[in-house]
Design a protein around this motif. Sequence first.
Motif, PDB file in Angstrom:
ATOM      1  N   LYS A 159       1.130  -1.135  -0.315  1.00  0.00           N
ATOM      2  CA  LYS A 159       0.378  -0.118  -0.258  1.00  0.00           C
ATOM      3  C   LYS A 159       0.788   0.989   0.316  1.00  0.00           C
ATOM      4  CE  LYS A 159      -3.504  -2.335   2.530  1.00  0.00           C
ATOM      5  NZ  LYS A 159      -1.772  -3.247   2.958  1.00  0.00           N
ATOM      6  N   HIS A 160       0.737   1.663  -1.038  1.00  0.00           N
ATOM      7  CA  HIS A 160       1.807   3.381  -1.438  1.00  0.00           C
ATOM      8  C   HIS A 160       0.575   4.736  -1.974  1.00  0.00           C
ATOM      9  CE1 HIS A 160       5.695   4.655  -0.957  1.00  0.00           C
ATOM     10  NE2 HIS A 160       5.591   5.607  -1.726  1.00  0.00           N
ATOM     11  N   GLY A 161       0.715   5.835  -1.447  1.00  0.00           N
ATOM     12  CA  GLY A 161      -0.482   6.277  -1.195  1.00  0.00           C
ATOM     13  C   GLY A 161      -1.492   6.798  -0.686  1.00  0.00           C
ATOM     14  N   HIS A 162      -2.656   7.119  -1.628  1.00  0.00           N
ATOM     15  CA  HIS A 162      -3.858   6.888  -0.521  1.00  0.00           C
ATOM     16  C   HIS A 162      -4.504   5.515  -0.525  1.00  0.00           C
ATOM     17  CE1 HIS A 162      -7.386   9.462   1.508  1.00  0.00           C
ATOM     18  NE2 HIS A 162      -7.626   9.230   0.845  1.00  0.00           N
ATOM     19  N   GLY A 163      -5.016   6.122   0.497  1.00  0.00           N
ATOM     20  CA  GLY A 163      -5.851   4.709   0.115  1.00  0.00           C
ATOM     21  C   GLY A 163      -6.972   4.516   1.379  1.00  0.00           C
ATOM     22  N   ILE A 164      -8.147   3.789   1.407  1.00  0.00           N
ATOM     23  CA  ILE A 164      -9.026   3.235   2.081  1.00  0.00           C
ATOM     24  C   ILE A 164      -8.987   2.034   3.492  1.00  0.00           C
ATOM     25  CG2 ILE A 164     -11.298   3.293   2.896  1.00  0.00           C
ATOM     26  CD1 ILE A 164     -11.872   5.491   1.078  1.00  0.00           C
ATOM     27  N   LYS A 165      -8.991   1.825   4.451  1.00  0.00           N
ATOM     28  CA  LYS A 165      -8.661   0.528   4.924  1.00  0.00           C
ATOM     29  C   LYS A 165      -9.584   0.242   6.183  1.00  0.00           C
ATOM     30  CE  LYS A 165      -6.056  -3.388   5.562  1.00  0.00           C
ATOM     31  NZ  LYS A 165      -5.794  -4.624   5.509  1.00  0.00           N
ATOM     32  N   ASN A 166     -10.559  -0.829   5.695  1.00  0.00           N
ATOM     33  CA  ASN A 166     -10.975  -1.270   6.612  1.00  0.00           C
ATOM     34  C   ASN A 166     -10.572  -2.691   6.931  1.00  0.00           C
ATOM     35  OD1 ASN A 166     -13.691   0.006   6.272  1.00  0.00           O
ATOM     36  ND2 ASN A 166     -13.073   0.089   4.599  1.00  0.00           N
ATOM     37  N   TYR A 167     -11.072  -2.203   8.672  1.00  0.00           N
ATOM     38  CA  TYR A 167     -10.364  -3.775   9.428  1.00  0.00           C
ATOM     39  C   TYR A 167     -11.176  -4.887   9.350  1.00  0.00           C
ATOM     40  CZ  TYR A 167      -6.178  -0.628   9.848  1.00  0.00           C
ATOM     41  OH  TYR A 167      -4.799  -0.471   8.999  1.00  0.00           O
ATOM     42  N   TYR A 168     -10.816  -6.376   9.550  1.00  0.00           N
ATOM     43  CA  TYR A 168     -11.721  -7.068  10.580  1.00  0.00           C
ATOM     44  C   TYR A 168     -12.167  -7.136  11.491  1.00  0.00           C
ATOM     45  CZ  TYR A 168      -7.508  -9.121  12.271  1.00  0.00           C
ATOM     46  OH  TYR A 168      -6.626  -9.250  13.294  1.00  0.00           O
ATOM     47  N   ASN A 169     -11.896  -6.319  12.959  1.00  0.00           N
ATOM     48  CA  ASN A 169     -12.277  -5.867  13.751  1.00  0.00           C
ATOM     49  C   ASN A 169     -13.159  -4.473  14.088  1.00  0.00           C
ATOM     50  OD1 ASN A 169     -10.196  -3.785  13.785  1.00  0.00           O
ATOM     51  ND2 ASN A 169      -9.246  -4.225  15.553  1.00  0.00           N
ATOM     52  N   GLY A 170     -13.203  -4.052  12.572  1.00  0.00           N
ATOM     53  CA  GLY A 170     -13.962  -2.609  13.402  1.00  0.00           C
ATOM     54  C   GLY A 170     -13.404  -1.673  12.893  1.00  0.00           C
ATOM     55  N   ASP A 171     -12.180  -1.476  12.840  1.00  0.00           N
ATOM     56  CA  ASP A 171     -10.554  -0.705  12.607  1.00  0.00           C
ATOM     57  C   ASP A 171     -10.848   0.556  11.326  1.00  0.00           C
ATOM     58  OD1 ASP A 171     -10.712  -0.511  15.526  1.00  0.00           O
ATOM     59  OD2 ASP A 171      -8.511  -1.088  14.935  1.00  0.00           O
ATOM     60  N   TYR A 172     -10.814   1.938  11.041  1.00  0.00           N
ATOM     61  CA  TYR A 172     -10.962   2.362   9.859  1.00  0.00           C
ATOM     62  C   TYR A 172      -9.508   2.688   9.584  1.00  0.00           C
ATOM     63  CZ  TYR A 172     -12.627   5.518   6.112  1.00  0.00           C
ATOM     64  OH  TYR A 172     -12.991   6.243   5.291  1.00  0.00           O
ATOM     65  N   TYR A 173      -8.966   3.101   8.933  1.00  0.00           N
ATOM     66  CA  TYR A 173      -8.074   4.433   8.459  1.00  0.00           C
ATOM     67  C   TYR A 173      -8.306   4.665   7.062  1.00  0.00           C
ATOM     68  CZ  TYR A 173      -3.898   6.187   7.275  1.00  0.00           C
ATOM     69  OH  TYR A 173      -2.705   7.345   6.819  1.00  0.00           O
ATOM     70  N   GLU A 174      -8.158   6.401   6.789  1.00  0.00           N
ATOM     71  CA  GLU A 174      -8.524   7.342   5.544  1.00  0.00           C
ATOM     72  C   GLU A 174      -6.813   7.804   5.676  1.00  0.00           C
ATOM     73  OE1 GLU A 174     -10.952   9.395   2.347  1.00  0.00           O
ATOM     74  OE2 GLU A 174     -12.224   8.462   4.478  1.00  0.00           O
ATOM     75  N   GLY A 175      -6.365   7.928   4.812  1.00  0.00           N
ATOM     76  CA  GLY A 175      -4.940   8.440   4.819  1.00  0.00           C
ATOM     77  C   GLY A 175      -3.951   8.505   3.988  1.00  0.00           C
ATOM     78  N   GLU A 176      -2.898   8.361   3.511  1.00  0.00           N
ATOM     79  CA  GLU A 176      -1.424   8.290   3.090  1.00  0.00           C
ATOM     80  C   GLU A 176      -0.829   6.674   4.179  1.00  0.00           C
ATOM     81  OE1 GLU A 176      -0.536  10.238   0.427  1.00  0.00           O
ATOM     82  OE2 GLU A 176      -2.630  10.960   0.664  1.00  0.00           O
ATOM     83  N   TRP A 177      -0.436   6.329   2.959  1.00  0.00           N
ATOM     84  CA  TRP A 177       0.441   5.194   3.286  1.00  0.00           C
ATOM     85  C   TRP A 177       1.971   5.035   2.673  1.00  0.00           C
ATOM     86  CZ3 TRP A 177      -1.578   1.021   5.671  1.00  0.00           C
ATOM     87  CH2 TRP A 177      -3.276   0.680   6.536  1.00  0.00           C
ATOM     88  N   ARG A 178       2.641   4.590   2.964  1.00  0.00           N
ATOM     89  CA  ARG A 178       3.886   4.291   2.502  1.00  0.00           C
ATOM     90  C   ARG A 178       4.514   2.948   2.361  1.00  0.00           C
ATOM     91  NH1 ARG A 178       7.336   8.577   1.225  1.00  0.00           N
ATOM     92  NH2 ARG A 178       6.974   9.819   1.886  1.00  0.00           N
ATOM     93  N   SER A 179       5.385   2.494   1.572  1.00  0.00           N
ATOM     94  CA  SER A 179       5.423   0.809   1.714  1.00  0.00           C
ATOM     95  C   SER A 179       5.071  -0.185   2.729  1.00  0.00           C
ATOM     96  CB  SER A 179       7.061   0.995   2.714  1.00  0.00           C
ATOM     97  OG  SER A 179       7.889   2.633   1.737  1.00  0.00           O
ATOM     98  N   GLY A 180       3.712  -0.137   2.957  1.00  0.00           N
ATOM     99  CA  GLY A 180       2.609  -0.930   3.635  1.00  0.00           C
ATOM    100  C   GLY A 180       2.232  -0.188   4.629  1.00  0.00           C
ATOM    101  N   TYR A 181       2.221   0.779   5.022  1.00  0.00           N
ATOM    102  CA  TYR A 181       2.359   1.551   6.365  1.00  0.00           C
ATOM    103  C   TYR A 181       2.065   3.210   6.137  1.00  0.00           C
ATOM    104  CZ  TYR A 181       5.699  -1.787   8.802  1.00  0.00           C
ATOM    105  OH  TYR A 181       6.434  -3.242   8.954  1.00  0.00           O
TER     106      TYR A 181
END
Length: 748
Positions: free
Chosen positions: A139-161
């Motif tokens: 993951k690298h650049g802008h992205g939206i992640k929905n986690y299996y436990n219900g957490d959520y992240y939207e923003g910038e990524w670099r090298s998978g983080y």
Amino acid sequence: MSKKLGFRKALETKVKKSQVAAKKKAISIFTAMSVAHVDEEEAGYGEVRHVEKVLPKGDFYIGEWCDGLPHGNGKYLWTDGCMYVGEWFKGKIMGKGKFCWPSGATYEGEFKSGFMDGQGTFTGFSGDSYKGSWIMNLKHGHGIKNYYNGDYYEGEWRSGYQDGQGKYQWHNGNHYDGQWRNGLMNGNGIMVWSDGNSYEGSWEDGFPRGDGTFRWPDGSSYVGVWSKDGKEMNGTYNPSDSSTENPDWDPQVVFSEYLKDCKICPGERMSILPSKKMPHWPGMSKSIDGRQRRMSDGKLNCRSWSSDMHDVSTTSEGDSKDDDDGIESLCLEDSISRGSCVQFRMSRKRQGQTISKGHKNYELMLNLQLGIRHSVGRPGPAISLDLKSAAFDPKEKVWTKFPPEGSKHTPPHQSSEFKWKDYCPLVFRTLRKLFDVDAADYMISICGNDALRELSSPGKSGSFFYLTNDDKYMIKTIKKAEVKVLIRMLPAYYDHVRSFENTLVTKFYGLHCVKLTGTAQKKVRFVIMGNLLCTKYTIHRRFDLKGSSHGRTTSKPESEVDPSTTLKDLDLNYIFRLEKMWFEEFCRQVDKDCELLEQERIMDYSLLIGFHFREVPTPLNSGSVTPTGNEDHENEEAPRLSQTGKDQADSEPSGSCIRLGISMPARVEKTVRKNDETQLVGEPTGVCYDVVLFFGIIDILQDYDITKKLEHAYKSMQYDPTSISAVDPKQYSKRFRDFIFKIFVEDT
């Protein structure tokens, strides 16, 4: 805990069931299929046909076919249940498509050379999903992640983080909005808890660190300097008119209680990466553009062009890989520019001569190791990144005497008595922390049981170079004038590397001096730097580039050029193509770094470039191979992140974190000089290779002093003034940037 274990077991059971079902389905498909006969002899060059093929290992391909390779739209089914449906280009997964895992997980989006690369959506079997930008499976650049436990992240990524600006929402209602680095809250940001409490201020490695304010819903606040170490904390409690809180509230409760439920979810890992499933078709190792290639003697390669599919091999889940250093040689046909084959001899022999007992510099090495162990190992105050100006004072240096019998502060040793000097020790200690260098690892690398290695000959400046056994650090002897330059520019250098984490300038970790006692009174000054080309990838080509032409070619005959040879400007026969995001960041950073060097009156620096061809062909019996440009070497995979990998496959090999100048995915395009021997940048040929790229700005301690001014005046009378290295720093910076921005271009 029991709920988590139950959830994990349920997931594992679900995966196993889905894998068994997928394999049964695949077997039923394969057994029902027969090999459709395709008369390749009747197919003309460039003709696209539709085929159905059962491959020797049981895999199945159905789709468009051209010149003995999948080309166009097609479906590939593996016997383990994996499946790819989408676009192919000359035998490679390239373009838009969908990859399905036997667990039920899917990725749908863009691919490059089998890697998830571009815009795409990953949907996991456990409920994880990510939609956004990818580079080489990360993951690298802008992205939206929905986690299996219900957490959520939207923003910038670099090298998978998570890295950059982003917002993380926990399933319990807490949320953080601010800056991130390497998957942790780092920089300025605000954390709001579900009960209405909040903290706004500075963060470091996932915790409040530095200036910040904690607020309660009633308006009361605690303002101060924050740290996990209670001794470093201080602040003021400000009650509101309606406050009911205790003024003696302990701010350490934020670390022990409030942040306990604010852990970042690791996310679901992929069982296998699509690039590891890439099929290796026969004939791909003999083609750049899909056609048969001839060696320079006009004869066809010794392996015949086959279309019977008996040599095809694919990588299955769990397949082991050998290190790519086992390849004895790599030959890239250079017929466009030279009409001959350039040999890359691969050898396990490492650079340099081991400094063992009897070596003329054996005692110097012992002194160096004793001094480093003493400097790094001695206790000191807690490190703060906000250094006072006194720490940079040129008089800030520490002398230590090392008698052979030992002393109160030094151990006994077998060397002669010597004195050891540390320059600005607090600054370099802080720089090591800033560069994430662990003190124990640093000492083991330099002072462990393994001897240093001395490079075979000194550089043009007369300096000697030593490498640590693990290749992480390079030790360079320097002159007194260079020490003065580094001390002079140290405040600006420190501010620069602190402000720009992706700076390309050399990383300095220590500046020291060894003074031998007795009649000799010899002083040896040296600086410890990061080794830019320390990587598990084999570096196939390396260049030292200044943007000047006079004397900028290697003195070795072509037959002696190998991967350890550092080539120069007039030897350069590539341009470097970077993804748009990388290219823009690269241009910004080169400008900032050159501004620093120009401001400090530095010149004669260069850009060191090393790259690894990701698409290494299979060696032939003769020990040499023909060019590819189309085939991934089966050993290679996306570089693994340096920390414990979130979202990384368990089987993924270790490597380096992708950053600007470190393990970067890129393409190189061959160039050829047609008209002028002194032409720095050749004409593009259209022949491209996928590479892993490393680069940085080195040799940044040359001041434009009276010696260089005289050199400039003397050489200007003999040669074109624009072609020589010794020029005014402002002119040098402009020429350097102009050249660099010609050889690095955006990959369209």
